[in-house]
Each structure stands twice: as C-alpha cells, then as structure tokens.
Design a protein around this motif. Structure first.
Motif, PDB file in Angstrom:
ATOM      1  N   LYS A 134       0.693  -0.952  -0.021  1.00 34.36           N
ATOM      2  CA  LYS A 134      -0.086   0.050   0.010  1.00 34.36           C
ATOM      3  C   LYS A 134       0.834   1.226   0.111  1.00 34.36           C
ATOM      4  O   LYS A 134       1.564   1.367   0.752  1.00 34.36           O
ATOM      5  N   LEU A 135       0.528   2.165  -0.954  1.00 32.11           N
ATOM      6  CA  LEU A 135       1.311   3.353  -1.017  1.00 32.11           C
ATOM      7  C   LEU A 135       0.557   4.725  -0.809  1.00 32.11           C
ATOM      8  O   LEU A 135      -0.846   4.504  -1.282  1.00 32.11           O
ATOM      9  N   ARG A 136       0.871   5.621  -0.374  1.00 31.65           N
ATOM     10  CA  ARG A 136       0.406   7.066   0.004  1.00 31.65           C
ATOM     11  C   ARG A 136       1.134   7.865  -0.706  1.00 31.65           C
ATOM     12  O   ARG A 136       2.188   8.196  -0.186  1.00 31.65           O
ATOM     13  N   ASN A 137       0.730   8.550  -1.908  1.00 30.40           N
ATOM     14  CA  ASN A 137       1.749   9.538  -2.343  1.00 30.40           C
ATOM     15  C   ASN A 137       1.154  10.825  -2.422  1.00 30.40           C
ATOM     16  O   ASN A 137       0.103  11.157  -2.372  1.00 30.40           O
ATOM     17  N   MET A 138       1.947  11.739  -1.930  1.00 30.01           N
ATOM     18  CA  MET A 138       1.555  13.127  -1.407  1.00 30.01           C
ATOM     19  C   MET A 138       2.537  14.223  -1.996  1.00 30.01           C
ATOM     20  O   MET A 138       3.893  13.996  -1.752  1.00 30.01           O
TER      21      MET A 138
END
Length: 164
Positions: A5-9
């Motif tokens: 799982k990735l969260r790109n910000m």
C-alpha cells in the motif's frame, strides 16, 4: 506487515523575504493539527507520474494561486516513511512568491501564516516534514540539489539524488 500500500503526497513551501508560508492543517484524516507546507495533498490517479501537476492543483485549490504567481518552483526532496500499514512517499517543492502578489492567504484547509525561517524548527510538524525543513535550512536552501530521504524511527537520512 507491509503489503504494498502506497500513499503519494506533495507539499509546497512558499518563501518570500526570509519568511516561509505554512499551513496549520485542520480537519484532515491523515495530517492534522500540525504545521505543514503552504499547500499540498494526495495525488489524483491521473497525477501518479507527475508530482508537479499535483502540487500545482493543490495550491490552486487550497490557496487560490497559480504557477504564474510563483517563481523558481522546484522539487527538492522526496521522502519515504513506513507507517500505519503503508509506505508514504512525499514530494516536497519549494518556490518563491513573486513581488506584487498579495501575501494575505486564506486556505480552506486550515490557518495560513508566515514565519521567519528561524522560527520554523520550533513548530510542530509531521515527522518527515520536520526533518526536511531542518535539512533545508542547514543545507538545502544553499543548493539546487534534489535530495532523497528515508525515515526510520529517529531520523531521516538524506542523500543527493544525482542523475546518471
């Protein structure tokens, strides 16, 4: 256990005359009640390969400004941190507000406020942001280098991202 799982910000830090505009973010599900960049947020699906497009969209949505009101917009830091079952990738941009642009910003994400650069280290910030700002004030503001940073429980280790 990390299952991909990735969260790109993205995050944008705007400077002018030895000051930096920060946002006291309120009401967010991920980052709340801390000082963050002037604007920023999560990538939309169509932006996954274009961090600049994400940060430009976020600054328009959150501050009501466009690229034409800034100069020297540059990606300066990319950080990785594993937390809450996901890997968070943050893309930190820095820019300068052009002369003649109104400095009184109102954000729909919280309270926007200018700080002198010397005030920044004492402010409560998200973990990687705190380390990015410290590195930027100590080293980054005097270079044009892009830095990569990997977070552990105590620090963020930065290295120059050289093109080769």
């Amino acid at each position: 256990m990390q299952d991909g799982k990735l969260r790109n910000m993205t995050s944008l830090y705007i400077e002018k005359a030895g000051r930096m505009l920060l946002l006291y973010r309120q009401g967010s599900r991920v980052v709340n009640d801390v000082w963050v960049g002037s604007a920023g947020g999560h990538f939309e699906e169509y932006e996954l390969n274009d961090a600049r497009a994400c940060v430009l969209r976020e600054m328009k949505e959150e501050l009501g400004i466009t690229e034409n009101e800034l100069e020297d917009i540059r990606l300066r830091y990319v950080t990785l941190r594993q937390t809450k079952g996901e890997i968070r990738q943050n893309y930190y941009f820095f820019a300068k507000l052009k002369d003649g642009v109104d400095e009184d910003f109102i954000s729909n994400e919280g309270i926007a406020r200018w700080f002198s650069l010397g005030e920044l280290p004492a402010l409560p910030m998200p973990f990687t942001s705190e380390h990015v700002i410290k590195h930027y004030l100590d080293i980054g503001k005097n270079t044009e280098t892009i830095y990569g940073g990997v977070a552990d429980m105590n620090k963020v280790v930065f290295t120059e991202l050289s093109e080769f």
